[in-house]
Design a protein around this motif. Sequence first.
Motif, short mmCIF file in Angstrom:
data_model
loop_
_atom_site.label_atom_id
_atom_site.label_comp_id
_atom_site.label_asym_id
_atom_site.label_seq_id
_atom_site.Cartn_x
_atom_site.Cartn_y
_atom_site.Cartn_z
N LYS A 76 0.83 -1.20 0.00
CA LYS A 76 0.00 0.00 0.00
C LYS A 76 0.87 1.26 0.00
N LEU A 77 1.95 1.19 0.79
CA LEU A 77 2.84 2.35 0.90
C LEU A 77 3.55 2.58 -0.44
N GLN A 78 3.95 1.47 -1.06
CA GLN A 78 4.61 1.56 -2.37
C GLN A 78 3.67 2.24 -3.38
N GLU A 79 2.38 1.83 -3.32
CA GLU A 79 1.39 2.43 -4.23
C GLU A 79 1.30 3.94 -4.02
N LEU A 80 1.28 4.32 -2.76
CA LEU A 80 1.19 5.76 -2.44
C LEU A 80 2.40 6.50 -2.99
N CYS A 81 3.60 5.93 -2.75
CA CYS A 81 4.83 6.58 -3.22
C CYS A 81 4.85 6.66 -4.75
N ASP A 82 4.42 5.57 -5.40
CA ASP A 82 4.39 5.58 -6.86
C ASP A 82 3.47 6.68 -7.38
N ASN A 83 2.34 6.83 -6.68
CA ASN A 83 1.37 7.85 -7.06
C ASN A 83 2.01 9.25 -6.95
N ILE A 84 2.74 9.47 -5.84
CA ILE A 84 3.40 10.78 -5.64
C ILE A 84 4.43 11.01 -6.74
N ILE A 85 5.20 9.96 -7.05
CA ILE A 85 6.24 10.09 -8.08
C ILE A 85 5.61 10.45 -9.43
N THR A 86 4.48 9.77 -9.75
CA THR A 86 3.79 10.06 -11.03
C THR A 86 3.39 11.53 -11.09
N GLN A 87 2.79 12.01 -9.99
CA GLN A 87 2.35 13.42 -9.97
C GLN A 87 3.53 14.36 -10.17
N CYS A 88 4.66 14.05 -9.49
CA CYS A 88 5.83 14.93 -9.59
C CYS A 88 6.41 14.89 -11.00
N GLN A 89 6.38 13.71 -11.62
CA GLN A 89 6.93 13.63 -12.98
C GLN A 89 6.12 14.46 -13.95
N GLU A 90 4.79 14.44 -13.73
CA GLU A 90 3.92 15.28 -14.58
C GLU A 90 4.32 16.74 -14.43
N PHE A 91 4.55 17.15 -13.18
CA PHE A 91 4.93 18.54 -12.90
C PHE A 91 6.26 18.88 -13.60
N ILE A 92 7.24 17.96 -13.50
CA ILE A 92 8.57 18.20 -14.10
C ILE A 92 8.43 18.34 -15.62
N THR A 93 7.59 17.44 -16.21
CA THR A 93 7.39 17.49 -17.67
C THR A 93 6.81 18.83 -18.08
N GLN A 94 5.80 19.30 -17.33
CA GLN A 94 5.19 20.60 -17.64
C GLN A 94 6.22 21.73 -17.57
N LYS A 95 7.10 21.65 -16.57
CA LYS A 95 8.11 22.71 -16.39
C LYS A 95 9.08 22.73 -17.57
N VAL A 96 9.43 21.53 -18.02
CA VAL A 96 10.38 21.43 -19.14
C VAL A 96 9.76 22.02 -20.40
N LYS A 97 8.42 21.79 -20.56
CA LYS A 97 7.77 22.31 -21.75
C LYS A 97 7.75 23.83 -21.78
N SER A 98 7.70 24.48 -20.59
CA SER A 98 7.68 25.94 -20.59
C SER A 98 9.06 26.43 -21.02
N LYS A 99 9.10 27.60 -21.64
CA LYS A 99 10.36 28.02 -22.28
C LYS A 99 11.27 28.79 -21.32
N THR A 100 10.93 28.74 -20.03
CA THR A 100 11.70 29.54 -19.06
C THR A 100 12.86 28.74 -18.50
N ASP A 101 13.77 29.47 -17.85
CA ASP A 101 14.95 28.82 -17.26
C ASP A 101 14.56 28.14 -15.95
N TYR A 102 15.44 27.26 -15.48
CA TYR A 102 15.22 26.63 -14.17
C TYR A 102 15.27 27.72 -13.10
N HIS A 103 14.38 27.54 -12.08
CA HIS A 103 14.38 28.48 -10.98
C HIS A 103 14.23 27.71 -9.67
N ASP A 104 14.75 28.26 -8.57
CA ASP A 104 14.64 27.57 -7.27
C ASP A 104 13.20 27.22 -6.90
N THR A 105 12.26 28.09 -7.34
CA THR A 105 10.85 27.82 -6.96
C THR A 105 10.38 26.47 -7.51
#
Length: 1490
Positions: free
Chosen positions: A1034-1063
């Motif tokens: 169950k815990l693994q499922e939860l962690c996998d779910n969090i990882i998926t959400q974060c990967q989506e966020f990272i992908t969106q950030k990469v698509k934007s044309k801005t530079d990396y920022h600490d935020t």
Amino acid sequence: MQSLPGAFLKKLMMANVNARSVTLKSDTDESDSENSYVINPLDLITALFLCSDGFLQQEMVQKMSMCQFAVPLLLPNCDTEQSTLMLWALRDIVRKFRPSSQVDTKSFIEERIVLSDIPMVSFVRLGDSDLSKSNMLNKLLSNPDTFVHRDMDCGDVPRKISDGLVEISWYLPCGKRNIDRFTKPVAFANLRGDIRSFKTQFSFLCQTSAAIYMFSDELEADSEVLKDINTELFLVVNSQRKTFTGDKVTHVIEKKGRNEAAFVKTLQSSVGDVIEKCQNKLTIEKMDGIARQSGILVDEDRDECQSARKMADKITSNITDTIKFKDKQLPLQGQIWKELSQLEKERCRLRKAGGQDIEHYKSSLNKKEIELRKKQQSFDMTEAMTNFLIGMSSSEVERSYFIKWMRIYLDNMSRKNLSGLREKYKMLQEKESAEKKDIADLDRQISDGSLGLEHFLRELGQLYEASCSLPEDSPQRKQMEHLPGLCAQMLLDGFPIELVDGDASNIPLKWISAVLTQLHTLVDSNSKIRVVTVLGVQSTGKSTLLNTMFGVQFAVSSGRCTRGAFMLLIKVNKDLKEELKCDFIMVIDTEGLKSPELAQLDHSYEHDNELATLVIGLSDVTIINMSMENSTEMKDILQIVVHAFIRMKEVGKKPICHFVHQNVSDMSAHDNNMRDRKKLLEQLNEMTQAAARMEKKENITKFTDVMEYDPDTSSYYIPGLWHGTPPMAPVNAGYSEAVYDFKKSLMKDFRICPKNDDLTHFMKWTESLWESVKFEKFIFSFRNSLVADAYSRLCSEYNGWEWAFQKEMYTWMIGAETNISNFGMTVLNHQITIRDMLKDLMREASEKLSVGEEEIQNNLITYFKKQDGHVNLVENYREGFVSSAKTLRRETQNTVSNVLHGAVEIKEGMAQLDDIKSSQANTMENKVLALLKTCRQNKSDLSEQDLIEEFERMWKKTLSEIKFRGLTRREVAQDAFSILQDHLSTRSGYVRSLLDGNSLVDCGKRPFAVESGDWWQKTKDLVMHWNRDNLRKKLQELCDNIITQCQEFITQKVKSKTDYHDTDIKELLEIIDQTSQQNKKRKVPEECEINLKLHICGIAARTFQKKHDDLIAVNDPRKCLEQSKNKYLTDFIDLFHNRDQCLKKAEEFTKLLQPAVQDYVTKMIGPDVVDEMKTGEGSEDYSARGAFQFSILKQLLMDGKYDGNYREYINHYEKFVKDWLFEQIAQQLSKDRSLEKLEKKHLSEIVKIITDSISNIRKSHSTVKDINTFIQNICSALGKKLVFPKDGLDLIMTLNYSENTEQFADYLTDYVGEMEQSLAAEYDKGGDIKERLRSLPFKPQDKMFTSLFGCGEVCPFCKAPCEAGGKEHAKHFTSIHRPQGVSGWRNLKTTVLVTDICSSDVISDNTFRTSLTEGKFHPYKDYQTYYPDWIITGDTSIEASDYWKYVMATFNETIAEAYDALPADIPEDWNRLTAEDAMKSLKGSFNMKD
């Protein structure tokens, strides 16, 4: 004259002893005109009786008898000159008395007066007499007003139509020697007028009387009139002028100067002797034969009356033993119905389940119910019921006669059977030593022995209910379908109908619903009703109060023994409808609330409690009838009442309450009882505190918290009913007046009552209140369809306000963000820094947010002020929505702040690069201009090739001179690690130490796995049905779910044309924390949390580093300059040749506009997609959480798959919902090319804004000198809509010296038009909808998810999601719970899946243990100890969870396999369920209409 009879009738119906004193007030002041208005009371009474039907006559006689007025025995009709014997009219008088023979036994006789063999003495007049016959009679009866006499108001007015009237009154002894005038009962008849004119009446009296007292001063011995007299004749004279001869006159009574008192005594002893000797006793009923022989009509001879009587006689004449009759002829309501009622309650309370599995136990109860219904169905309609139905189905008049005859016969019978038992009961109660068991036995005998009309109607109800469980097309069922209509008609005719069957203490809901539905169709369908209820201990004059107040006929005779509640419908007059805001008044009278001693014996306390809660819940106005004598019993009733009021407050109903104190002796009672009122309020406060503790409502401390109660205005004092000692006491004049005052205040209440509903609402309330009453924990189980309806309406409204607010703020935020991105290009004031701009924007945002929040709060206030929509029922959810609006504002403020600060930081990050590029562009521009000058001076006829070579030389030289310095490369991994350290700086030393020795460069390369390290020992989360391996899974499922959400966020950030920022890293950590907090049930251990954060930050650091490096490469200053070389060259050549640059610059600027326009469309489309979903086809599915849940479950049922569907829904609810929503949005937008339409809508919108800006700038010639300024102005005008890339804009501005702005504006307008066409064509091509949706910056699926997914809480036992509206609700609830086995719960020992459903568990004696109980077992009934935020209501019907029962039964094997368990032992009735049953249950649970 019409108002006079009306006024008389009104007063009479209120049992006002002054009714006969009504006179008409003259409109003029002339004295002679007054006489024409005056009418003799006897004429008035005669006229009224002649104009009334038999039923009104009966009621008039009843009330006249209560007031001790004489009533008509023979009614003259001056038109036909015929008299009528008023037998039917007198039928309803029942009187109680105690003759001297019964004094020692203390028992009394109670019977219908027309059946009593009481001797009758007649008073008549021959010629003139100085003595007033009526006056003497009144003195004999010791009541000055029984017979109208000449000294009364208008008594001396000449009679016009009432001569020939024979009135009758009775003297009935009370058994007290010093009070009684006569020791035996006697009837007095009084013939109005001279017997010579009314020979028929006189002859009738001679044949029926024991003696005749003739008043005369001029008797002729051979008077023709006297020749047929065959009874004793007393001559009453003032003084004997001459001797009388003749054998007819046997006695002469002479006043002869005696005073009246002495004379009356003589008369009294004479009458006393007559009745002592009298053998000739004739009941009024038997006088009908004599009447017919004498040519007198009998009112009962009407055909309808006679045929109705025969039918009633046919049913009742053979009844010798009531108990046997009920068993044989009314079999359905006996033991079977009582057992069914107990079954119903047991299903809600599960007290006798013992160790059995709850669902199997419920299944067995279900089976028993089916058997009992079959048993009921096996009975044929009995002879008595067949005849009863024939009687009920006759014409309207005949039906009324039939019902009345049935009542008369059954009452007579009950009176005969029960009077002895009731006497015993009374004596036993008075005995201190009496055994409670004896009292209870007697009580049961009385209950079994009583037989009334309600028993027959009850049988009809059971016949109907039994037929309801038959198939719809069965003939037996069809045969019963007309029964509710008959009963509804009875209600409409003003007969009371039983609402609660007191013997079984149950409501036959199907029957009552059917009757009310029929009634709803009989009356105007939107007829509004008001409900008045009366509660009080038995025999406190409740029914008399109602009868006096509303002129109705609730049974008051003591031959009755009913328990329960009766409802009666009163039609409101046309002229009062508007004023009272209703068409009908429904009066509910409760019968048989018992004394506390009996209560312990037969669950009647429970019955009383249920009854009070029900009727108070139904009422708009509740009358608590208190008798001054019964203070202990009253305390008991109050206890019940207070509980009921607290429960009602919880469900948002606040009935108005009045306390009526009866039998108050003193006229100044109201003032003198000040102390009593204070005491009552103290008692009520005490009881309220006790009841509130029991109901777990600590915030309620006094009675006025529960309801509006003012001791001065909410208490009424009504004097005793009788003025003197019954049976000869008339009604107290003060009683009628006090009741009238009370009625007036009730009518005022009707005007201020908040809700005003029709019969269907009354029916729904009845159903849901009763369902809830059957559970003991009322408050936790009350949620009826009206409340659910009102709640979902409120949620849906609130969601609308919330979305309007979010949309408004999003649009504003996009504009503000665009403004920041354009800073330096559109804001030309160089004193303002970007941080100043940010401050201003944040201030503006704060103001906008305040306005938005205030609007929502005002909407809520307005919503709750509404009169309709049952808003009062959801009043206690209001606070939650108020808080939700505040939270919404707070969250939106955070979002706005993050977005704008992020935009500023990005802008600041790019500033260095922009400066470098600008300085290079300046250098290059100067060089080109210098070259241009040189070329023009030296060689004006240079060829194209020469110019190119010159330019090349200059370019190479300049490039070698410029010192290129690009962006500094950042080490993202190191930065991210420092941010992670800061993020954990507030945590414990141990947590921080877990970061030591880690480097993000190496993290996240391998798939993340939850390791079972030593921290497993520390976790207490060893839930009973999960072993460690399962927990890790169950815990693994939860962690996998969090990882998926974060990967989506990272992908969106990469698509934007801005530079990396600490935020970026900070936002990522925020996502991890938020997601793990949402899953409160599964706490992520600290070691696992740190590993997860390192893993995700590692992935992010590598991805962002690559993005950062790519950006540096792309923005390499030398490269950027090289790329612009061609443009510099062409500009240089154009300038050399003085060519016009308008066309070229217009084209270049349009190319710059195109990506900005596309970006604008993409940003604006998101909210429109949400609107499309919320308003388009199927939008109701997204109006509120409940509706959304319903649509998902419906879809799952229709798909009928476990793997991938139900399994995902149960185990990965959030992911499933998001995916499902995304699918729905994609499907909706595929229809009618909706997405393309939205894209084109925003395209044409922005193009219009651009073209408008161009024409506006054109108009203001004064400021626009050249194309550069023109472009600058356009950018300023569009600064809030479009983001302009700085380097691109700079490039267009470079070497741009044309001043032909008009030509430029024309070209630009054309190019923008072409751009619109080419973009529209591109949008028309469409493409993958899902891909386009994913690329939107505003994700409609996410926005809808957050509003529909809700708080994310799930039921602690079965994992059903919470459906409460708003973010900040105080309590979680769900409409439909599941068998726990569906979520994988199993028996620890046997590993068999369990079938328990939490909604059954919480009303049973079952126990549970979870991580919160630390392994100890805890009763489900007290689940709120550990889960105080949850409300789990008991299953109100066996069908409520049919949906999940069907799922569990259908996929039992599959579920067991999935959870590595053994299949559940499915209760047999679950296996019989079909998909249709599941669908029906789903609709019922979510209150969805077909």
